[in-house]
Design a protein around this motif. Structure first.
Motif, short mmCIF file in Angstrom:
data_model
loop_
_atom_site.label_atom_id
_atom_site.label_comp_id
_atom_site.label_asym_id
_atom_site.label_seq_id
_atom_site.Cartn_x
_atom_site.Cartn_y
_atom_site.Cartn_z
N GLN A 63 0.81 -1.22 0.00
CA GLN A 63 0.00 0.00 0.00
C GLN A 63 0.84 1.27 0.00
O GLN A 63 0.31 2.37 0.11
N ARG A 64 2.15 1.12 -0.07
CA ARG A 64 3.08 2.26 -0.10
C ARG A 64 2.94 3.12 1.15
O ARG A 64 3.04 4.35 1.11
N THR A 65 2.73 2.48 2.28
CA THR A 65 2.71 3.20 3.55
C THR A 65 3.82 2.69 4.46
O THR A 65 3.82 2.99 5.65
N ILE A 66 4.76 1.97 3.93
CA ILE A 66 5.88 1.46 4.71
C ILE A 66 6.82 2.63 5.03
O ILE A 66 6.98 3.55 4.23
N ILE A 67 7.44 2.60 6.21
CA ILE A 67 8.35 3.68 6.61
C ILE A 67 9.67 3.10 7.09
O ILE A 67 9.79 1.89 7.33
N ALA B 229 -8.58 -1.79 -3.75
CA ALA B 229 -9.50 -0.88 -4.44
C ALA B 229 -9.98 0.22 -3.49
O ALA B 229 -10.05 1.40 -3.87
N TRP B 230 -10.29 -0.17 -2.26
CA TRP B 230 -10.73 0.82 -1.26
C TRP B 230 -9.61 1.83 -0.99
O TRP B 230 -9.83 3.04 -0.98
N MET B 231 -8.40 1.34 -0.80
CA MET B 231 -7.27 2.21 -0.50
C MET B 231 -7.01 3.16 -1.66
O MET B 231 -6.76 4.35 -1.46
N ASN C 46 -2.54 12.21 -0.87
CA ASN C 46 -2.02 12.63 0.44
C ASN C 46 -2.39 11.69 1.58
O ASN C 46 -1.78 11.75 2.65
N LEU C 47 -3.39 10.83 1.39
CA LEU C 47 -3.73 9.88 2.46
C LEU C 47 -2.53 9.00 2.79
O LEU C 47 -2.20 8.80 3.97
N ARG C 48 -1.89 8.45 1.79
CA ARG C 48 -0.75 7.56 2.05
C ARG C 48 0.36 8.31 2.79
O ARG C 48 1.01 7.76 3.68
N GLY D 131 -8.19 6.08 6.64
CA GLY D 131 -8.90 5.98 5.37
C GLY D 131 -10.39 6.20 5.51
O GLY D 131 -11.04 6.79 4.64
N ASN D 132 -10.94 5.75 6.64
CA ASN D 132 -12.38 5.93 6.87
C ASN D 132 -12.76 7.39 7.05
O ASN D 132 -13.94 7.74 6.93
N GLN D 133 -11.79 8.24 7.39
CA GLN D 133 -12.10 9.66 7.58
C GLN D 133 -12.21 10.41 6.26
O GLN D 133 -12.75 11.53 6.21
N VAL D 134 -11.68 9.84 5.19
CA VAL D 134 -11.68 10.52 3.89
C VAL D 134 -13.10 10.61 3.36
O VAL D 134 -13.84 9.62 3.36
#
Length: 334
Positions: A60-64, A162-164, A174-176, A205-208
């Motif tokens: 999901q490209r959210t790795i840090i 798909a949701w992400m 900007n979410l990611r 994600g649910n806040q978007v």
């Protein structure tokens, strides 16, 4: 006076401090490819191995970047053909993958272990790969294995991706970035320790909301504005729920992530987000640039700064709208 928009400082923070380097991302890719080829070539289970599918933060490209000498990791789903002989014992899929590594000339010398939902393969240079057997059953269910309970768990990796993608698109990508920043706060400042990435990702994600962009087209205009609004909206949701809410898998698989949280963990997270919301509001709204930078540095450290004149980076983009991945999947390992 209007607040200053320190987007370049956020770019520097993400690129130089938060994001996992391209070198490490390429290392993950190469090692996953190698272990997949080894399993595909195994004499006992190779014919059952159909595909490999990235999942989790990596996909999901959210790795840090990990903290200090902690490990970074990649999870991937190992799509396997259903074996009717193992129907009564789902954990056999994990046992067989583990045994295949034992048979391999290279991997049998490397530490590897069986977890609840995966086989973990550990490398010397502070990284590991979690191999998650994933089966599309003849009755149509998509499942992974819960080895502890020797049962199937429903999953819908395509649905989560798909949701992400949809939620991230609404925010212009900007979410990611905000998810990475919140994970950085969690890991590097020990804020809300105990809240797993899948829960943090789902809650943010649910806040978007599309509706909010209709009311205010600039609601997710850039990284600092998206961070402000997503954390404010998350805080509003959390403060309205003193007791741990049920967190449904947004893919629609029918499962929840509730087992990954306790009431104590939730209460700590709820309070820390309340505090961080106040800190973010103060930093965002301050009209003096130097003071605003100092306030942001109080949250994110000295990596929050203006870019160097000759700065260049090999890490994945921070503020440009990155290409939408088409291979990301989600599931649960560990």
């Amino acid at each position: 006076m209007a607040p200053v928009q320190l987007t370049t400082c956020f770019n520097t923070l993400l690129t130089d401090t938060v994001n996992l380097s391209r070198l490490k991302l390429d290392m993950l890719d190469n090692r996953v490819d190698s272990v997949y080829r080894a399993l595909k070539a195994d004499k006992e289970i190779g014919h059952l191995v159909l595909d490999k599918i990235p999942q989790g933060s990596w996909a999901q490209r959210t790795i840090i970047n990990p903290v200090g000498d902690k490990e970074f990791d990649a999870d991937f789903l190992l799509l396997m053909e259903e074996n009717p002989d193992w129907h009564g014992s789902p954990k056999t899929y994990i046992d067989k993958v583990y045994a295949a590594l034992d048979r391999h000339s290279r991997y049998r010398e490397m530490p590897h272990s069986r977890k609840c939902r995966c086989v973990r393969l550990e490398y010397k240079n502070l990284m590991h790969v979690d191999i998650v057997p994933y089966v599309q059953l003849s009755d149509g269910r998509e499942v992974i294995v819960n080895r502890d309970d020797n049962c199937w768990e429903a999953t819908d990796p395509e649905g989560f991706t798909a949701w992400m993608r949809n939620q991230d698109d609404i925010t212009g990508g900007n979410l990611r970035r905000v998810i990475r920043l919140l994970k950085y706060l969690r890991d590097h400042k020990n804020s809300f320790t105990g809240t797993r990435s899948i829960i943090l990702t789902t809650l943010l994600g649910n806040q978007v909301s599309d509706t909010k962009t209709l009311i205010d087209p600039g609601y997710y205009a850039n990284v600092p504005t998206s961070l402000l609004h997503l954390v404010q909206d998350l805080n509003t949701y959390l403060q309205a729920n003193p007791n741990k809410p049920s967190i449904a898998d947004p893919s629609g698989s029918g499962v929840t992530f509730d087992h990954r949280w306790t009431q104590d963990t939730y209460a700590y997270f709820r309070e820390r987000i309340r505090v961080h919301t106040e800190e973010i509001e103060a930093a965002y709204h301050h009209a003096d640039k130097e003071t605003s930078i100092e306030l942001w540095q109080g949250l994110f450290g000295t990596g929050f700064k203006e870019p160097d004149a000759q700065q260049s980076s090999a890490k994945f983009p921070a503020a440009s709208v990155a290409a939408v991945t088409t291979t990301g999947r989600s599931g649960r390992a560990g």
